[in-house]
Every structure is written in C-alpha cells, then in structure tokens.
Design an enzyme around this catalytic site. Structure first.
Site, PDB file in Angstrom:
ATOM      1  N   ASP A  58       1.100  -1.179   0.071  1.00 53.97           N
ATOM      2  CA  ASP A  58       0.068   0.104  -0.013  1.00 53.97           C
ATOM      3  C   ASP A  58       0.825   1.384  -0.136  1.00 53.97           C
ATOM      4  O   ASP A  58       2.138   1.236   0.266  1.00 53.97           O
ATOM      5  CB  ASP A  58      -0.984  -0.083   1.300  1.00 53.97           C
ATOM      6  CG  ASP A  58      -1.818   1.190   1.412  1.00 53.97           C
ATOM      7  OD1 ASP A  58      -2.379   1.432   0.610  1.00 53.97           O
ATOM      8  OD2 ASP A  58      -1.655   2.004   2.467  1.00 53.97           O
ATOM      9  N   LEU A  59       0.448   2.398  -0.375  1.00 50.52           N
ATOM     10  CA  LEU A  59       1.306   3.608  -0.362  1.00 50.52           C
ATOM     11  C   LEU A  59       1.162   4.472   0.718  1.00 50.52           C
ATOM     12  O   LEU A  59       1.969   4.575   1.777  1.00 50.52           O
ATOM     13  CB  LEU A  59       1.068   4.440  -1.611  1.00 50.52           C
ATOM     14  CG  LEU A  59       1.871   5.615  -1.868  1.00 50.52           C
ATOM     15  CD1 LEU A  59       3.350   5.268  -2.102  1.00 50.52           C
ATOM     16  CD2 LEU A  59       1.340   6.449  -3.024  1.00 50.52           C
ATOM     17  N   ASP A  60      -0.076   4.940   1.006  1.00 56.23           N
ATOM     18  CA  ASP A  60      -0.182   6.129   2.021  1.00 56.23           C
ATOM     19  C   ASP A  60      -0.193   5.512   3.317  1.00 56.23           C
ATOM     20  O   ASP A  60      -1.167   4.410   3.536  1.00 56.23           O
ATOM     21  CB  ASP A  60      -1.520   6.881   1.812  1.00 56.23           C
ATOM     22  CG  ASP A  60      -1.451   7.575   0.849  1.00 56.23           C
ATOM     23  OD1 ASP A  60      -0.407   7.842   0.258  1.00 56.23           O
ATOM     24  OD2 ASP A  60      -2.609   8.218   0.428  1.00 56.23           O
ATOM     25  N   THR A 115       1.140  10.317   3.790  1.00 55.66           N
ATOM     26  CA  THR A 115       0.615  11.147   3.101  1.00 55.66           C
ATOM     27  C   THR A 115      -0.629  11.758   3.890  1.00 55.66           C
ATOM     28  O   THR A 115      -1.308  12.608   3.623  1.00 55.66           O
ATOM     29  CB  THR A 115       0.582  10.928   1.912  1.00 55.66           C
ATOM     30  OG1 THR A 115       0.177   9.493   1.733  1.00 55.66           O
ATOM     31  CG2 THR A 115       1.665  11.132   1.023  1.00 55.66           C
ATOM     32  N   LYS A 161      -8.868   6.538   5.793  1.00 67.47           N
ATOM     33  CA  LYS A 161      -7.399   5.851   5.206  1.00 67.47           C
ATOM     34  C   LYS A 161      -7.853   4.724   4.487  1.00 67.47           C
ATOM     35  O   LYS A 161      -8.768   3.906   4.845  1.00 67.47           O
ATOM     36  CB  LYS A 161      -6.871   5.520   6.494  1.00 67.47           C
ATOM     37  CG  LYS A 161      -5.856   6.319   7.295  1.00 67.47           C
ATOM     38  CD  LYS A 161      -5.156   5.874   8.314  1.00 67.47           C
ATOM     39  CE  LYS A 161      -4.164   7.069   8.926  1.00 67.47           C
ATOM     40  NZ  LYS A 161      -3.374   6.458   9.987  1.00 67.47           N
ATOM     41  N   SER A 213      -2.500   0.664  -4.275  1.00 67.63           N
ATOM     42  CA  SER A 213      -2.860   2.025  -3.551  1.00 67.63           C
ATOM     43  C   SER A 213      -4.256   2.221  -4.176  1.00 67.63           C
ATOM     44  O   SER A 213      -4.504   2.347  -5.269  1.00 67.63           O
ATOM     45  CB  SER A 213      -1.815   2.938  -3.701  1.00 67.63           C
ATOM     46  OG  SER A 213      -2.378   4.326  -3.448  1.00 67.63           O
ATOM     47  N   ALA A 214      -5.173   2.893  -3.284  1.00 62.78           N
ATOM     48  CA  ALA A 214      -6.399   3.586  -3.664  1.00 62.78           C
ATOM     49  C   ALA A 214      -6.183   4.917  -4.283  1.00 62.78           C
ATOM     50  O   ALA A 214      -6.740   5.629  -5.040  1.00 62.78           O
ATOM     51  CB  ALA A 214      -7.411   3.614  -2.512  1.00 62.78           C
ATOM     52  N   LYS A 269     -10.867  -0.657  -1.946  1.00 65.26           N
ATOM     53  CA  LYS A 269     -10.784  -1.600  -1.020  1.00 65.26           C
ATOM     54  C   LYS A 269     -11.872  -1.343  -0.005  1.00 65.26           C
ATOM     55  O   LYS A 269     -12.685  -0.205   0.064  1.00 65.26           O
ATOM     56  CB  LYS A 269      -9.358  -1.431  -0.139  1.00 65.26           C
ATOM     57  CG  LYS A 269      -8.289  -1.314  -0.981  1.00 65.26           C
ATOM     58  CD  LYS A 269      -7.001  -0.617  -0.224  1.00 65.26           C
ATOM     59  CE  LYS A 269      -5.754  -0.827  -0.940  1.00 65.26           C
ATOM     60  NZ  LYS A 269      -4.730   0.387  -0.541  1.00 65.26           N
ATOM     61  N   GLU A 313      -0.129  -3.342   4.774  1.00 70.72           N
ATOM     62  CA  GLU A 313      -1.462  -2.406   4.527  1.00 70.72           C
ATOM     63  C   GLU A 313      -1.284  -1.703   6.105  1.00 70.72           C
ATOM     64  O   GLU A 313      -1.066  -2.237   6.981  1.00 70.72           O
ATOM     65  CB  GLU A 313      -2.674  -3.025   4.377  1.00 70.72           C
ATOM     66  CG  GLU A 313      -3.135  -2.837   3.198  1.00 70.72           C
ATOM     67  CD  GLU A 313      -3.971  -1.520   2.884  1.00 70.72           C
ATOM     68  OE1 GLU A 313      -3.906  -0.895   3.686  1.00 70.72           O
ATOM     69  OE2 GLU A 313      -4.053  -1.392   1.759  1.00 70.72           O
ATOM     70  N   ASP A 314      -2.066  -0.471   5.905  1.00 68.52           N
ATOM     71  CA  ASP A 314      -2.072   0.119   7.385  1.00 68.52           C
ATOM     72  C   ASP A 314      -3.615   0.613   7.676  1.00 68.52           C
ATOM     73  O   ASP A 314      -3.778   0.888   8.748  1.00 68.52           O
ATOM     74  CB  ASP A 314      -1.425   1.701   7.195  1.00 68.52           C
ATOM     75  CG  ASP A 314      -1.974   2.531   6.304  1.00 68.52           C
ATOM     76  OD1 ASP A 314      -2.279   2.189   5.209  1.00 68.52           O
ATOM     77  OD2 ASP A 314      -2.484   3.885   6.848  1.00 68.52           O
TER      78      ASP A 314
HETATM   79  P1  B16 Z   1      -6.345  10.426  -3.783  1.00 68.37           P
HETATM   80  P2  B16 Z   1      -3.736   4.109   0.113  1.00 68.37           P
HETATM   81  C1  B16 Z   1      -5.575   6.054   0.031  1.00 68.37           C
HETATM   82  O1  B16 Z   1      -4.198   5.563  -0.479  1.00 68.37           O
HETATM   83  C2  B16 Z   1      -5.402   6.985   1.226  1.00 68.37           C
HETATM   84  O2  B16 Z   1      -5.177   6.265   2.122  1.00 68.37           O
HETATM   85  C3  B16 Z   1      -6.918   7.701   1.258  1.00 68.37           C
HETATM   86  O3  B16 Z   1      -6.751   8.542   2.396  1.00 68.37           O
HETATM   87  C4  B16 Z   1      -7.131   8.379   0.144  1.00 68.37           C
HETATM   88  O4  B16 Z   1      -8.530   9.063   0.095  1.00 68.37           O
HETATM   89  C5  B16 Z   1      -7.150   7.621  -1.183  1.00 68.37           C
HETATM   90  O5  B16 Z   1      -5.815   7.030  -1.219  1.00 68.37           O
HETATM   91  C6  B16 Z   1      -7.236   8.473  -2.471  1.00 68.37           C
HETATM   92  O6  B16 Z   1      -6.144   9.233  -2.787  1.00 68.37           O
HETATM   93  O7  B16 Z   1      -7.126  11.463  -3.616  1.00 68.37           O
HETATM   94  O8  B16 Z   1      -4.787  10.774  -3.963  1.00 68.37           O
HETATM   95  O9  B16 Z   1      -6.477   9.615  -5.118  1.00 68.37           O
HETATM   96  O10 B16 Z   1      -3.562   4.197   1.608  1.00 68.37           O
HETATM   97  O11 B16 Z   1      -4.774   2.984  -0.515  1.00 68.37           O
HETATM   98  O12 B16 Z   1      -2.201   4.170  -0.533  1.00 68.37           O
HETATM   99 MG    MG Z   2      -2.898   3.232   3.333  1.00 65.84          MG
END
Ligand code: B16
Ligand code: MG
Length: 218
Positions: free
Chosen positions: A9-11, A17, A45, A114-115, A145, A169-170
C-alpha cells in the site's frame, strides 16, 4: 528460489501522506461549515477520494449537485498536490528502502496496490518508482478496498498467484481486501486496529530479514 509477490500500500506504508490528506480535507470541510478532526481523518484511510467526500458531506448532513461535488473534489486534490509537490526521499518511512532492497536482491515481485490516483506522482517525488515492477493505483480499479480488486490486479501484473502474494497495509479496509484476495496480510501500525491481519508490526523497523526469508519460503 521461489518468486512471491510483495504488494505495498502507499499512504501509511511507504510514506505518511495521511497528514497532507488531513490538511486538504480539513480546509475543504471547514470551507463548507463542517468540522473535521483527526479521528474523522482516520476513517478516510484507504478510502477513495469520492467515498471520502461522501463521508464528509454525510457528517455535515449536506447534499450537493454533481457539478458542485466534482468541483469540491478538484479543489481538495489541488490543495493536496501542493503538499505533495514539496515531498522528497526524506519522507520515506523508516526501513522501507531496506525491505525493498532485500526483496530486489532475492528476485521477488514488487508491486504497489494503492487507492490513490496520485500514487505515481508520489513515488516519483520520493524517488522509489523504479523499485516497482507493477503499479496498480486508484486509476486502475473500479471497486475500492475492502474489495480485493486492486491486489488481484497487482498479482496478475506480477504473474504471481494470489495465494503467493503478501500485502503490507495500514488500513483495516486494505487488510480486509488482502484477506478477501486470499493473500497473506501484514498490518503496519496499531495491532488493536489491524487485528484482522495475519501479522502486525508497528513499522518496518520491526520486520527482520529472517521474517522476509520465511515468507519467501512458505
Ligand atoms: P487520492 P492508500 C489512499 O491511499 C489513502 O489512504 C486515502 O486516505 C485516500 O483518500 C485515497 O488513497 C485516495 O487518494 O485522493 O490521492 O486519489 O492508503 O490506498 O495508498
Ligand atoms: Mg494506506
């Protein structure tokens, strides 16, 4: 040696972030008269941008026309990208490079799941993009997710069976997605929150090379 798929996962896993998402969502929420706390940010998240705004509007019992909704989403992303613009490699979370290098030397598959629709920009900013042979982000899925789609697409891109994949994953939504994909789930963060994961570590500094070797051999 067996080639497994390691999906990150990224964030909250590679970089923090969430603090920038918080600032951008808070500014937006306050501009429409909605209070926004760190506790509420926790609930966003791993949740997509659209779903996040839906939740915020719900908290403020606000309904909007599609055009207004989309304008707010763009506004939030513009603010968020201003924070991202200043990012560099110093924002990579502790020991992430050590684990990536170990996996690389062991010829393991490395993917991002990542989302975020901003995932590639962030990976470029922190200079890690070249470490990932597959990047599945918010642009490459139709279901967010806890649906397993993002991780199944990553396994497919790595040409590794889902049962041979390991996900870091966090977020609870992400752990659920990894479990639904029939992959090994490794929670990064608080064990009481991530209790559905197969293993939980506070951060990558707690993950030994031996543990990674065991996962490869499994
Ligand atoms: P964006 P992950 C997710 O990333 C974040 O945890 C979540 O807070 C955010 O709303 C989502 O990405 C969408 O991000 O606005 O940059 O498209 O944790 O799945 O890496
Ligand atoms: Mg995350």
């Amino acid at each position: 040696m067996k080639r497994k798929g390691f999906i990150f996962d990224l964030d909250g896993v590679i970089v923090d972030t969430a603090k920038y998402h918080f600032l951008a969502w808070q500014k937006l929420a306050n501009s429409i008269g909605v209070e926004f706390t760190h506790e509420q940010n926790e609930q966003l998240k791993g949740v997509s941008r659209v779903k996040s705004l839906e939740k915020i509007l719900n908290w403020g019992t606000i309904t909007l026309e599609t055009a207004e909704f989309n304008a707010l989403m763009s506004k939030k992303n513009e603010d968020y990208l201003q924070h991202i613009e200043k990012m560099d490699a110093s924002e990579i979370l502790p020991d992430v490079p050590r684990i990536l290098e170990l996996l690389e030397t062991q010829n393991q598959g490395i993917a991002l799941g990542s989302a975020s629709k901003n995932a590639k920009v962030i990976l470029q900013k922190v200079n890690l993009i070249q470490k990932f042979s597959a990047i599945i982000d918010g642009n490459g899925v139709t279901k967010g997710k806890p649906d397993p789609e993002v991780f199944l697409n990553a396994a497919h891109a790595l040409s590794v069976e889902p049962k041979d994949c390991i996900v870091f994953e966090d977020a609870t939504a992400g752990v659920k997605a990894a479990n639904a994909a029939n992959m090994i789930s490794i929670g990064i963060g608080d064990a009481s929150i991530l209790h559905e994961a197969d293993y939980v570590f506070k951060d990558f500094t707690e993950i030994s090379s031996d543990f990674i070797q065991e996962l490869i051999k499994k």
